[in-house]
Write a protein that holds these residues in place. Structure first.
Motif, short mmCIF file in Angstrom:
data_model
loop_
_atom_site.label_atom_id
_atom_site.label_comp_id
_atom_site.label_asym_id
_atom_site.label_seq_id
_atom_site.Cartn_x
_atom_site.Cartn_y
_atom_site.Cartn_z
N TYR A 139 -9.71 -9.65 -9.98
CA TYR A 139 -9.74 -8.04 -8.76
C TYR A 139 -11.11 -7.92 -8.26
N THR A 169 -16.19 -9.80 -7.37
CA THR A 169 -15.25 -10.26 -7.89
C THR A 169 -15.41 -10.68 -9.39
N SER A 200 -9.69 -6.14 -3.69
CA SER A 200 -7.56 -5.99 -4.02
C SER A 200 -8.15 -6.78 -5.26
N THR A 226 -5.22 -9.53 -7.53
CA THR A 226 -4.67 -10.91 -7.12
C THR A 226 -4.22 -11.15 -8.78
N GLN A 255 -2.00 -14.07 -10.32
CA GLN A 255 -1.19 -15.57 -10.16
C GLN A 255 0.04 -15.53 -11.57
N CYS A 261 1.36 -4.97 -9.63
CA CYS A 261 -0.13 -5.18 -8.71
C CYS A 261 -0.25 -3.53 -7.57
N ILE A 310 2.17 -15.40 -6.58
CA ILE A 310 1.12 -14.69 -6.67
C ILE A 310 1.49 -13.21 -5.89
N CYS A 311 0.77 -12.10 -7.02
CA CYS A 311 0.94 -10.91 -7.05
C CYS A 311 -0.62 -10.28 -5.62
N ASN A 312 0.04 -9.52 -4.68
CA ASN A 312 -1.72 -9.46 -4.18
C ASN A 312 -1.55 -7.68 -3.61
N GLN A 334 -4.88 -4.72 -1.43
CA GLN A 334 -5.97 -4.78 -0.81
C GLN A 334 -5.63 -3.90 0.19
#
Length: 195
Positions: free
Chosen positions: A119, A125, A149, A151, A153, A162, A181-183, A185
């Protein structure tokens, strides 16, 4: 004076009002010019119009993916709706100037370990830890960031959601099974807001 006429003698068919042989009795019309400017102008207008329509459609489609709540019918649960609104206003005040990242659901550890969470922003990051079916982190909002964002996984199985929230705007994502993967943004727009 001489007996010569003041002008040279005229040939038959030329200059005495008669048309020469092979010539039509009238002048041919010039070919019509095409109005290229009008055609090009309408073409450019059509292209600009197409971009405007695409932009409006993108805004309508993109605007529907945010966090929205349906209105409560009048006369039913109005006290509950008012309490929810007050609760949300308090929460918004508490998170003003903050970015909140969340992951929740089921994600058993796989061969590579537990759920892999990342995140932050375009320039920062971080790695998160999923405990007891949830993860939550908060960062200070940087108006200069291009995006924020989160993410998550999966490591072979599970089902997670998410979300990332900034300035009252929320984007959500979902992933289920395998190594999906949950994303989610939020991107900065040209007005200083988030979408």
């Amino acid at each position: 004076m001489s007996n010569q006429p003041p002008y040279p003698p005229q040939q038959p068919g030329w200059g005495n009002g008669q048309q020469p042989y092979g010539q039509p009795p009238f002048q041919p019309q010039a070919p019509k010019k095409r109005s290229v400017g009008k055609v090009v102008g309408l073409g450019c207008l059509g292209i600009v119009g197409l971009f405007v329509i695409i932009g409006v459609l993108a805004a309508v489609i993109g605007g529907g993916s945010g966090n929205s709540k349906s209105a409560t019918p009048a006369g039913k649960n109005s006290d509950k709706a008012a309490a929810d609104t007050k609760k949300n206003d308090t929460k918004t005040d508490a998170t003003a100037g903050k970015v909140v990242f969340k992951v929740w659901g089921t994600a058993p550890a796989g061969a590579l370990g537990g759920l892999d969470i990342g995140y932050g922003s375009d320039s920062d990051t971080r790695k998160g830890t999923f405990k007891d079916g949830e993860f939550e982190a908060t960062l200070t909002l940087d108006k200069g960031a291009m995006y924020y964002s989160v993410t998550a996984q999966l490591q072979g199985s599970g089902d997670v959601n998410c979300s990332v929230t900034a300035d009252g705007k929320t984007k959500k994502g979902h992933a289920s099974g395998g190594y999906n993967i949950c994303n989610a943004q939020l991107s900065s727009d040209f007005t200083g807001g988030w979408s």
